[in-house]
Design a protein around this motif. Structure first.
Motif, PDB file in Angstrom:
ATOM      1  N   CYS A  56       9.857   4.341  14.737  1.00  0.00           N
ATOM      2  CA  CYS A  56       8.742   5.262  14.544  1.00  0.00           C
ATOM      3  C   CYS A  56       8.344   5.180  13.075  1.00  0.00           C
ATOM      4  CB  CYS A  56       9.161   6.680  14.898  1.00  0.00           C
ATOM      5  SG  CYS A  56       7.862   7.894  14.671  1.00  0.00           S
ATOM      6  N   CYS A  61      11.164  11.309  10.894  1.00  0.00           N
ATOM      7  CA  CYS A  61      11.458  11.301  12.320  1.00  0.00           C
ATOM      8  C   CYS A  61      12.871  10.747  12.512  1.00  0.00           C
ATOM      9  CB  CYS A  61      10.461  10.429  13.061  1.00  0.00           C
ATOM     10  SG  CYS A  61      10.819  10.253  14.807  1.00  0.00           S
ATOM     11  N   GLY A  64      13.997   8.616  16.613  1.00  0.00           N
ATOM     12  CA  GLY A  64      12.765   8.293  17.307  1.00  0.00           C
ATOM     13  C   GLY A  64      12.603   6.806  17.496  1.00  0.00           C
ATOM     14  N   CYS A  89       6.723   8.649  21.072  1.00  0.00           N
ATOM     15  CA  CYS A  89       7.988   8.749  20.350  1.00  0.00           C
ATOM     16  C   CYS A  89       8.714   9.989  20.844  1.00  0.00           C
ATOM     17  CB  CYS A  89       7.742   8.869  18.850  1.00  0.00           C
ATOM     18  SG  CYS A  89       9.283   9.106  17.936  1.00  0.00           S
ATOM     19  N   HIS A 100       4.175  13.645  18.049  1.00  0.00           N
ATOM     20  CA  HIS A 100       3.659  13.306  16.713  1.00  0.00           C
ATOM     21  C   HIS A 100       3.232  11.853  16.598  1.00  0.00           C
ATOM     22  CE1 HIS A 100       7.976  12.390  16.612  1.00  0.00           C
ATOM     23  NE2 HIS A 100       7.635  11.393  15.834  1.00  0.00           N
TER      24      HIS A 100
HETATM   25 ZN   LIG Z   1       8.806   9.644  15.750  1.00  0.00          ZN
END
Ligand SMILES: [Zn+2]
Length: 114
Positions: A56, A61, A64, A89, A100
């Motif tokens: 990600c 994050c 992810g 994600c 997001h």
């Molecule tokens: Zn993410």
């Protein structure tokens, strides 16, 4: 940690001996005013590790990313040459919702003739 996952996944030539190359074209989207974050091509060939989990791109994050492993192994199972789709994600960030980030992917696989 991530490097170990990559090594544990084995080489493309070992996992998928019929494959000559894989191209993954990804468009990264984020939930923001400017939704397209980046476009990226990732190439795999037989001497590379068969590790299809993409990070990600959103800062902060954790856990992810976008795991294309099952998509790709299913494609190879049925000898499919191209596939399109989207993934969200599923990582978490304290300040951000789970939606997001997402990617739109297009996967092209070429197979050996023999
Ligand atoms: Zn993410």
């Amino acid at each position: 940690m991530k490097k170990q996952c990559r090594l544990a996944s084995g080489l493309v030539s070992e996992q998928f001996p019929r494959v000559s190359d894989i191209v993954i074209r990804m468009t990264y989207y984020q939930k923001a005013a400017i939704p397209i974050l980046m476009v990226r091509n990732v190439n795999f060939w037989p001497s590379r590790h068969a590790y299809f989990k993409m990070d990600c791109m959103i800062k902060g994050c954790s856990d992810g990313g976008f795991d294309l492993t099952s998509v790709i192994s299913n494609m190879i199972k049925i000898h499919k040459k191209s596939e399109k789709g989207k993934l969200l994600c599923n990582g978490t960030i304290d300040a951000l919702a789970s939606d997001h980030a997402s990617i739109a992917y297009q996967i092209t696989i070429r197979y050996n003739k023999t």
